[in-house]
Scaffold this motif. Structure first.
Motif, PDB file in Angstrom:
ATOM      1  N   PHE A  12      -4.562   7.173   3.780  1.00 51.59           N
ATOM      2  CA  PHE A  12      -3.709   5.843   4.002  1.00 51.59           C
ATOM      3  C   PHE A  12      -3.506   5.734   5.483  1.00 51.59           C
ATOM      4  CE2 PHE A  12      -2.818   5.320  -0.681  1.00 51.59           C
ATOM      5  CZ  PHE A  12      -3.112   3.937  -0.868  1.00 51.59           C
ATOM      6  N   LYS A  39       5.540   6.495  -3.748  1.00 51.50           N
ATOM      7  CA  LYS A  39       4.936   6.054  -5.007  1.00 51.50           C
ATOM      8  C   LYS A  39       4.094   7.132  -5.553  1.00 51.50           C
ATOM      9  CE  LYS A  39       4.196   2.277  -6.747  1.00 51.50           C
ATOM     10  NZ  LYS A  39       4.696   1.803  -8.119  1.00 51.50           N
ATOM     11  N   TYR A  64       0.926   7.989  -4.309  1.00 50.10           N
ATOM     12  CA  TYR A  64      -0.452   7.716  -3.962  1.00 50.10           C
ATOM     13  C   TYR A  64      -0.892   8.611  -2.880  1.00 50.10           C
ATOM     14  CZ  TYR A  64       0.789   2.892  -6.019  1.00 50.10           C
ATOM     15  OH  TYR A  64       1.123   1.927  -6.865  1.00 50.10           O
ATOM     16  N   GLU A  84      -4.472   8.777  -2.073  1.00 46.51           N
ATOM     17  CA  GLU A  84      -5.602   8.011  -1.209  1.00 46.51           C
ATOM     18  C   GLU A  84      -5.897   6.691  -1.654  1.00 46.51           C
ATOM     19  OE1 GLU A  84      -9.333   9.811  -3.343  1.00 46.51           O
ATOM     20  OE2 GLU A  84      -8.788  10.714  -1.462  1.00 46.51           O
ATOM     21  N   PRO A  85      -6.239   5.919  -0.819  1.00 45.72           N
ATOM     22  CA  PRO A  85      -6.421   4.545  -1.355  1.00 45.72           C
ATOM     23  C   PRO A  85      -7.565   4.306  -2.418  1.00 45.72           C
ATOM     24  CG  PRO A  85      -6.891   4.822   1.108  1.00 45.72           C
ATOM     25  CD  PRO A  85      -6.568   6.257   0.310  1.00 45.72           C
ATOM     26  N   THR A  86      -7.426   3.603  -3.343  1.00 47.05           N
ATOM     27  CA  THR A  86      -8.471   3.290  -4.406  1.00 47.05           C
ATOM     28  C   THR A  86      -9.743   2.453  -3.472  1.00 47.05           C
ATOM     29  OG1 THR A  86      -7.635   1.136  -4.891  1.00 47.05           O
ATOM     30  CG2 THR A  86      -6.617   3.077  -6.075  1.00 47.05           C
ATOM     31  N   GLN A 119      -8.766  -0.948  -2.353  1.00 47.69           N
ATOM     32  CA  GLN A 119      -7.779  -0.694  -1.300  1.00 47.69           C
ATOM     33  C   GLN A 119      -8.453  -0.338   0.011  1.00 47.69           C
ATOM     34  OE1 GLN A 119      -4.914   2.158  -3.152  1.00 47.69           O
ATOM     35  NE2 GLN A 119      -4.456   0.437  -4.399  1.00 47.69           N
ATOM     36  N   GLN A 123     -10.585  -5.740 -11.125  1.00 47.68           N
ATOM     37  CA  GLN A 123      -9.543  -5.963 -12.421  1.00 47.68           C
ATOM     38  C   GLN A 123      -8.556  -5.360 -12.099  1.00 47.68           C
ATOM     39  OE1 GLN A 123     -11.593  -4.985 -16.006  1.00 47.68           O
ATOM     40  NE2 GLN A 123     -13.531  -6.522 -15.502  1.00 47.68           N
ATOM     41  N   THR A 124      -7.590  -5.584 -13.090  1.00 48.22           N
ATOM     42  CA  THR A 124      -6.085  -4.902 -13.129  1.00 48.22           C
ATOM     43  C   THR A 124      -6.718  -3.304 -13.398  1.00 48.22           C
ATOM     44  OG1 THR A 124      -5.295  -6.705 -14.251  1.00 48.22           O
ATOM     45  CG2 THR A 124      -4.173  -4.710 -14.482  1.00 48.22           C
ATOM     46  N   GLY A 125      -6.113  -2.556 -12.613  1.00 51.92           N
ATOM     47  CA  GLY A 125      -6.191  -0.964 -13.080  1.00 51.92           C
ATOM     48  C   GLY A 125      -6.961  -0.586 -11.889  1.00 51.92           C
ATOM     49  N   THR A 126      -7.312  -1.302 -11.000  1.00 50.83           N
ATOM     50  CA  THR A 126      -8.182  -0.919  -9.882  1.00 50.83           C
ATOM     51  C   THR A 126      -7.193  -0.474  -8.534  1.00 50.83           C
ATOM     52  OG1 THR A 126      -8.620  -3.106  -9.252  1.00 50.83           O
ATOM     53  CG2 THR A 126     -10.468  -2.195 -10.518  1.00 50.83           C
ATOM     54  N   LYS A 147      -5.821  -3.245  -7.336  1.00 47.98           N
ATOM     55  CA  LYS A 147      -6.116  -4.550  -6.274  1.00 47.98           C
ATOM     56  C   LYS A 147      -4.636  -4.938  -5.908  1.00 47.98           C
ATOM     57  CE  LYS A 147      -5.679  -7.488 -10.371  1.00 47.98           C
ATOM     58  NZ  LYS A 147      -4.614  -8.201 -10.572  1.00 47.98           N
ATOM     59  N   THR A 148      -3.558  -4.713  -6.711  1.00 47.35           N
ATOM     60  CA  THR A 148      -2.160  -5.526  -6.179  1.00 47.35           C
ATOM     61  C   THR A 148      -1.794  -5.091  -4.817  1.00 47.35           C
ATOM     62  OG1 THR A 148      -1.862  -5.485  -8.433  1.00 47.35           O
ATOM     63  CG2 THR A 148       0.083  -6.147  -6.934  1.00 47.35           C
ATOM     64  N   ALA A 149      -2.117  -3.553  -4.732  1.00 45.14           N
ATOM     65  CA  ALA A 149      -1.690  -2.976  -3.456  1.00 45.14           C
ATOM     66  C   ALA A 149      -2.852  -3.261  -2.333  1.00 45.14           C
ATOM     67  CB  ALA A 149      -1.575  -1.420  -3.539  1.00 45.14           C
ATOM     68  N   ASP A 197       0.958  -3.992 -16.614  1.00 40.43           N
ATOM     69  CA  ASP A 197       0.817  -2.727 -16.111  1.00 40.43           C
ATOM     70  C   ASP A 197       1.186  -1.429 -16.889  1.00 40.43           C
ATOM     71  OD1 ASP A 197       0.204  -0.865 -14.345  1.00 40.43           O
ATOM     72  OD2 ASP A 197       1.890  -1.370 -12.655  1.00 40.43           O
ATOM     73  N   GLU A 246       0.385   2.384 -17.431  1.00 42.43           N
ATOM     74  CA  GLU A 246      -0.657   3.373 -17.042  1.00 42.43           C
ATOM     75  C   GLU A 246      -0.757   4.316 -18.129  1.00 42.43           C
ATOM     76  OE1 GLU A 246       0.596   5.097 -13.074  1.00 42.43           O
ATOM     77  OE2 GLU A 246       2.227   3.738 -13.421  1.00 42.43           O
TER      78      GLU A 246
HETATM   79  P1  AMP Z   1      -3.259  -2.668 -10.279  1.00 39.40           P
HETATM   80  O1  AMP Z   1      -4.744  -2.679 -10.400  1.00 39.40           O
HETATM   81  O2  AMP Z   1      -2.845  -3.037  -8.814  1.00 39.40           O
HETATM   82  O3  AMP Z   1      -2.850  -3.260 -11.379  1.00 39.40           O
HETATM   83  O4  AMP Z   1      -2.907  -1.189 -10.167  1.00 39.40           O
HETATM   84  C1  AMP Z   1      -2.976  -0.410 -11.375  1.00 39.40           C
HETATM   85  C2  AMP Z   1      -2.088   0.981 -11.130  1.00 39.40           C
HETATM   86  O5  AMP Z   1      -2.747   1.997 -10.277  1.00 39.40           O
HETATM   87  C3  AMP Z   1      -0.782   0.614 -10.900  1.00 39.40           C
HETATM   88  O6  AMP Z   1       0.013   1.436 -11.752  1.00 39.40           O
HETATM   89  C4  AMP Z   1      -0.576   1.229  -9.403  1.00 39.40           C
HETATM   90  O7  AMP Z   1       0.837   1.822  -9.374  1.00 39.40           O
HETATM   91  C5  AMP Z   1      -1.535   2.457  -9.388  1.00 39.40           C
HETATM   92  N1  AMP Z   1      -1.974   2.810  -8.235  1.00 39.40           N
HETATM   93  C6  AMP Z   1      -2.583   1.605  -7.242  1.00 39.40           C
HETATM   94  N2  AMP Z   1      -3.073   2.350  -6.158  1.00 39.40           N
HETATM   95  C7  AMP Z   1      -3.102   3.569  -6.274  1.00 39.40           C
HETATM   96  C8  AMP Z   1      -3.318   4.577  -5.261  1.00 39.40           C
HETATM   97  N3  AMP Z   1      -3.875   4.542  -4.286  1.00 39.40           N
HETATM   98  N4  AMP Z   1      -3.460   5.819  -5.971  1.00 39.40           N
HETATM   99  C9  AMP Z   1      -2.750   6.004  -7.473  1.00 39.40           C
HETATM  100  N5  AMP Z   1      -2.250   5.030  -8.220  1.00 39.40           N
HETATM  101  C10 AMP Z   1      -2.449   3.556  -7.609  1.00 39.40           C
END
Ligand code: AMP
Length: 428
Positions: A3, A19, A21, A23-25, A28, A46-49, A51-53, A308, A310
């Protein structure tokens, strides 16, 4: 990648560390520099990747350098299709922006408007909103976009699916033309591309979730079963395999309530989440499920979209979805962020056509399994893979004649393979 290589300020990095985390997905790693560059972005995710961050972190970074929002003004607007998603995105903003001075707000329908009007009075740097309520607030002069810098459409495909196209177009007309546009969508259908044409300029395109990646990552299979045996098989699986938690998809709200009652009657804690439930009841249901107090969450597609949760170990398609793409959205709820999971479908004889469409979309047959004592009396025919390409569905976008009609009318959506009639989103 780390990051710290992404040019985010210390205050934001601190929140990311908090939080947990590491490393970035992939989304990200690509979206954060793209958004920071100031260019428009189109991202398939999609949700779960994560993407929000992917969009909230660079937005926080960018806004942290400018002048704070003035009265009733908004500097970044994030539109989402559902209240649940709006609340979640806002939660993320609060967490990631914990160490910054920026103000944020969230507005959605189904709750009182007055507190939202009050919250907007002083101006917010980032506003997360569902389209209908945002327009209501605008018409009451409580929100203004004169200094808007960034617009995000989150889950744009679902917004179009839910009939928000007219609201979105109205909102676009209220915004300054010079702004940065970010469009996030699970799929890039023809409709999304059409929307993007009038919205996005010379974008950076990012795609981290090719359609079938999610499917390949999930262990999914089906049980052919008689319709009237579905609840019995569900109860057997929950008990015999000692499922910790599961998300069960029902096609209808009525079905979701019925399944929930039957599970409770067998001593299994369950709760339904769908559009007839109040916002408070939905939030409570989700909180109780997340805390582990509730074992089974029974949901309709739209209510479940974007929530959301997990590490969901089990997803069950009690009914197959009417729209084949929803199968992918549903099973994407398991095996998230590297966790392994299992998606199981109960398929009765009358759902064979739906199954064929799903298999055609996936370009693969779904493995079939049997459980002793539950072999269906009406056999599910053997599927044969239909390899014709799946045409993206068209959404009718004829403009309603007046506001009243807009609220009351039902949107009819057709494609070659199935026809469905769905109420507009606000009632769901
Ligand atoms: P989203 O796809 O934005 O709905 O995120 C899915 C889930 O992944 C959420 O619970 C986030 O808190 C988690 N998340 C987002 N970024 C990371 C990251 N870099 N490492 C681990 N978990 C993450």
């Amino acid at each position: 990648m780390n990051f710290s290589e992404l040019n985010l300020r210390q205050e934001i990095l601190k929140s990311i560390t908090k939080k947990g985390y590491l490393e970035p997905t992939p989304i990200q790693a690509q979206a954060i520099p793209a958004v920071l560059s100031g260019r428009d972005v189109m991202a398939a995710a999609q949700t779960g990747t994560g993407k929000t961050a992917g969009f909230t972190l660079p937005i926080l970074e960018k806004l942290s350098y400018g002048t704070l929002a003035r009265e009733n003004q908004v500097r970044a607007l994030i539109l989402t299709p559902t209240r649940e998603l709006a609340a979640q995105v806002h939660d993320n903003i609060r967490q990631y922006g914990d160490n910054l001075q920026l103000r944020s707000g969230v507005v959605f329908g189904g709750v009182k408007i007055n507190p939202q009007m009050k919250a907007l009075r002083g101006g917010v740097d980032i506003l997360v909103a569902t389209p209908g309520r945002l327009l209501d607030l605008y018409s009451q002069n409580t929100v203004r976009f004169k200094f808007l810098e960034i617009l995000v459409l989150d889950e744009a495909d679902r917004m179009l699916d839910m009939g928000f196209i007219h609201d979105i177009k109205k909102i676009l007309k209220l915004l300054p033309t010079k702004r940065q546009n970010l469009l996030f969508s699970a799929t890039f259908s023809v409709d999304i591309r059409n929307l993007a044409k009038g919205l996005i300029h010379n974008p950076i395109e990012i795609s981290v979730t090719p359609r079938n990646t999610t499917v390949e990552a999930v262990n999914h299979f089906l049980y052919p079963v008689d319709k009237n045996q579905k609840t019995a098989i569900l109860i057997k699986l929950i008990k015999d395999l000692n499922w910790e938690q599961a998300l069960v998809f029902s096609r209808t709200k009525h079905g979701a309530n019925k399944i929930t009652k039957q599970l409770i009657a067998k001593g299994i804690s369950a709760i339904a989440i769908h559009g007839n439930k109040s916002q408070g009841a939905r939030t409570r249901a989700l909180t109780n499920f997340k805390s582990g107090e509730i074992r089974i969450l029974v949901a309709t597609d739209i209510a479940a979209r974007g929530i959301d949760i997990e590490k969901l170990p089990q997803v069950v398609n009690y009914d197959l979805p009417q729209v084949p793409e929803d199968y992918i959205h549903r099973i994407g709820r398991t095996g998230r962020a590297g966790e392994s999971g299992e998606a199981i479908s109960f398929v009765s004889y009358d759902e064979f056509d739906l199954l064929k469409n799903i298999e055609r979309l996936l370009k693969q047959l779904i493995e079939r399994k049997e459980i002793e004592g539950f072999v269906p009396t009406t056999a599910l025919p053997q599927s044969k893979l239909d390899t014709r390409p799946f045409k993206p569905k068209k959404i009718k976008t004829s403009r309603p004649k007046n506001k009243h009609q807009n609220q009351k009318s039902f949107k009819k959506k057709t494609n070659r393979y199935n026809t469905r009639v769905k109420k507009p989103a606000k009632s769901i």
